[in-house]
Write an enzyme that holds these catalytic residues in place. Structure first.
Site, mmCIF file in Angstrom:
data_model
loop_
_atom_site.group_PDB
_atom_site.id
_atom_site.type_symbol
_atom_site.label_atom_id
_atom_site.label_comp_id
_atom_site.label_asym_id
_atom_site.label_seq_id
_atom_site.Cartn_x
_atom_site.Cartn_y
_atom_site.Cartn_z
ATOM 1 N N TYR A 186 0.994 -1.435 0.057
ATOM 2 C CA TYR A 186 0.076 -0.001 -0.096
ATOM 3 C C TYR A 186 0.834 1.110 -0.120
ATOM 4 C CZ TYR A 186 -3.833 -3.189 0.863
ATOM 5 O OH TYR A 186 -5.219 -3.572 0.756
ATOM 6 N N LEU A 227 -18.877 -2.104 0.299
ATOM 7 C CA LEU A 227 -19.134 -0.751 -0.383
ATOM 8 C C LEU A 227 -19.520 -1.156 -2.080
ATOM 9 C CD1 LEU A 227 -19.136 2.384 1.702
ATOM 10 C CD2 LEU A 227 -20.816 0.973 1.134
ATOM 11 N N GLY A 228 -18.140 -1.960 -2.406
ATOM 12 C CA GLY A 228 -18.031 -2.756 -3.282
ATOM 13 C C GLY A 228 -16.871 -1.256 -4.438
ATOM 14 N N GLY A 260 -17.033 1.276 -2.888
ATOM 15 C CA GLY A 260 -17.875 2.770 -3.100
ATOM 16 C C GLY A 260 -19.333 2.494 -4.032
ATOM 17 N N LEU A 286 -22.025 0.694 -4.247
ATOM 18 C CA LEU A 286 -22.619 0.582 -3.549
ATOM 19 C C LEU A 286 -23.503 1.684 -2.594
ATOM 20 C CD1 LEU A 286 -22.763 -3.169 -2.478
ATOM 21 C CD2 LEU A 286 -24.431 -2.341 -3.313
ATOM 22 N N GLY A 323 -24.128 4.693 -4.183
ATOM 23 C CA GLY A 323 -24.873 5.108 -4.851
ATOM 24 C C GLY A 323 -24.174 5.995 -5.924
ATOM 25 N N LYS A 324 -22.679 6.560 -5.532
ATOM 26 C CA LYS A 324 -22.460 7.740 -5.879
ATOM 27 C C LYS A 324 -21.597 8.076 -7.520
ATOM 28 C CE LYS A 324 -17.534 6.993 -4.340
ATOM 29 N NZ LYS A 324 -16.588 7.309 -3.233
#
Length: 410
Positions: free
Chosen positions: A106, A293-294, A296, A298, A300-301
Site C-alpha cells: 500500500y 461498499l463495492g 464505493g 454501493l 450510489g455516488k
C-alpha cells in the site's frame, strides 16, 4: 507498550503461540454457532436511529477480540496526507474500532514510488498510541512478477521463508512496532483467478511454494515473537483446506482468518462453499470482509457520472481500477439497491454496511474512507441502522439477489 523482539520472547506471545496451534484440525471438539455466547457479540435488536455500541468478536481460533469494523488504510499516502490519515485513525479508534488493516504494497494504486507510505503514516501515528490497544493486520504479497522492487534481491515475489521474513522485517520497521498481530498472505503463491477474474483457467496453472513450507516460514517469525497470528486473503476453498491440513499434519500455525471481498454485488464466491469451511463448527476461520461498499459503488455516488462525488471517487481517479464494478451490470443492480434503501428509509450506505454487518459469518467489515465525513457516515451506518435489518428488507435484498447474482462478474 513496546515489546522486545530479542531472544527473550514476550510472555503473552509465548502463550499465544500455543493457542495459535491448538486447533490444528477443523474444530469438532469445540462446537459453536455463528453467534458466540458472549455479551459483546450477542444479537442486539435496535430500531433505526437508535445508537448502539460497536460489537466485538474473536477472530477465528485466536484470542484477538476485534471490532466489527476494521479501519482500512490503503488510501493513506495516495489520496490522503499523513495528517488526514492520523485524523481518521484517531476518529476510528475514539469511536470503538480497535483493528486496522494495511499491507506492504500500500497505498493503492500500487507503485514503486509510493510503496510503504501507508505503513509509514501508521507508524508515525502509533508513536502516540498504546500499542496493546491497537490490533495491526498487514499482508505479505503473493506471487508477482511486477513487484520485485519490494525485495532486495528478488525479481519475482514468492511466499517462501525468505520473502516472508523480509516482508515482516520491513513492515515492522515502517510500522514502528515490534510485532504484528495478524500477518496475512495478500494473495496466493499459486495461480488463482484474482481481482475481477472469476473462472479458473487450467492453462495458467504453475508450480507453487508448498503450503507446509509457507507455514514453516511463518512459524519461525511466530517463535521469535514478531508475528502473533496468520491469515489468508483472496483465497479459495482449496487453499483454505490445504493450509488447515498442512497445519494439522505438520504441527504448524493454523490460519485464523480470511480476508476476501464480500458485499451485495459479490456474494457467491464466499457463500457457495467458503462459508461452510469457515464455520466455527468446521475450521473456524473468521472473515474480514473487504469492499463492503463495492469500492464505493454501493454508496450510489457513481450512478450520476457527472456528480462531484463520482469525479472524486477512485473508480474514476484511477482508470482501469476495479472495472468489474464499472464495466458490468453492477451499476444497474446498484440502482435497484439504492431504490430499495430509499423505500425503507435507509441510505445506500446504511443498507450495504448493515447487510455485511448482520451476516453471521462476517467477523469484521473493512471500511475505507478519504475524509472524516465519509468515516463518520460509515461508522454511523453500523451503529444507527436497525440491528438486524428487518425481515422485510432482507427479503427484498434476496429478491434482487436471486434475479441478479453477482453482477460484477458479468
Amino acid at each position: 507498550m513496546a515489546l522486545t523482539t530479542s531472544s527473550a520472547v514476550p510472555t503473552f506471545l509465548c502463550s499465544n503461540r500455543k493457542s495459535a496451534r491448538l486447533s490444528l484440525t477443523c474444530s469438532p471438539w469445540r462446537p459453536r454457532s455463528w453467534s458466540r455466547n458472549s455479551s459483546a457479540s450477542m444479537l442486539v435488536t435496535a430500531k433505526h436511529g437508535q445508537r448502539n455500541a460497536i460489537q466485538y468478536k474473536n477472530l477465528g481460533d485466536s484470542d484477538l477480540r476485534i471490532s466489527e469494523i476494521t479501519m482500512g488504510t490503503m488510501t493513506f499516502g495516495e489520496q490522503n496526507t499523513e495528517k488526514e490519515a492520523h485524523d481518521m485513525l484517531n476518529y476510528a479508534f475514539e469511536h470503538g474500532i480497535n483493528i486496522l488493516d494495511t499491507a506492504e504494497a500500500y497505498p493503492v494504486p500500487v507503485k514503486k514510488e509510493t510503496q510503504g507510505r501507508t505503513d509509514l503514516y501508521i507508524g508515525s501515528w502509533l508513536k502516540s498510541q498504546s500499542r496493546d490497544k491497537v490490533i495491526i493486520a498487514t499482508k505479505v504479497c503473493g506471487y508477482s512478477e511486477r513487484s520485485g522492487y519490494l525485495r532486495e534481491n528478488s525479481k519475482v515475489l514468492r511466499v517462501d521463508a525468505a520473502n516472508i521474513r523480509e516482508s515482516v522485517e520491513k513492515s515492522l520497521k515502517r510500522l514502528n512496532t515490534d510485532y504484528i498481530d495478524l500477518m496475512q498472505i495478500h494473495w496466493p503463491d499459486r495461480y488463482v483467478p484474482l481481482f475481477g477474474e472469476f473462472i479458473f483457467d487450467p492453462a495458467k496453472w504453475r508450480s507453487s511454494v508448498p503450503f507446509m513450507e509457507q507455514l514453516k516460514g511463518f512459524q519461525e517469525l511466530i517463535d521469535e515473537g514478531k508475528v502473533r497470528y496468520i491469515g489468508v486473503s483472496n483465497e479459495t476453498s482449496y487453499g483454505v483446506m490445504e493450509f488447515v491440513h498442512a497445519a494439522r499434519i505438520g504441527g504448524l500455525p493454523k490460519i485464523v482468518s480470511i480476508q476476501n471481498c464480500y458485499n451485495l454485488l459479490t456474494r457467491c464466491r464466499f457463500e457457495v462453499d467458503l462459508v461452510e469451511i469457515c464455520h466455527p463448527n468446521n475450521c473456524n476461520i473468521g472473515l474480514l470482509a473487504f469492499s463492503p461498499l463495492g469500492g464505493g459503488i454501493l454508496s450510489g455516488k457513481y450512478l450520476d457520472a457527472h456528480s462531484e462525488a463520482a469525479k472524486k471517487g477512485r473508480l474514476n481517479l484511477f482508470p482501469g481500477y476495479m472495472e468489474r464494478y464499472t464495466k458490468s451490470y453492477a451499476k444497474e443492480v446498484t440502482a435497484m439497491y439504492v431504490e430499495l434503501a430509499k423505500k425503507h428509509g435507509l441510505t445506500p450506505v446504511q443498507l450495504a454496511l448493515g447487510f455485511a454487518r448482520d451476516r453471521p459469518f462476517v467477523t469484521s467489515s473493512i471500511i475505507g474512507a478519504t475524509s472524516i465525513e465519509q468515516l463518520e457516515e460509515d461508522i454511523g451506518a453500523f451503529l444507527t441502522t436497525e440491528r438486524p435489518l428487518s425481515p422485510e428488507v432482507m427479503q427484498e435484498i434476496n429478491s434482487v439477489f436471486k434475479g441478479h447474482k453477482d453482477p460484477a462478474i458479468d
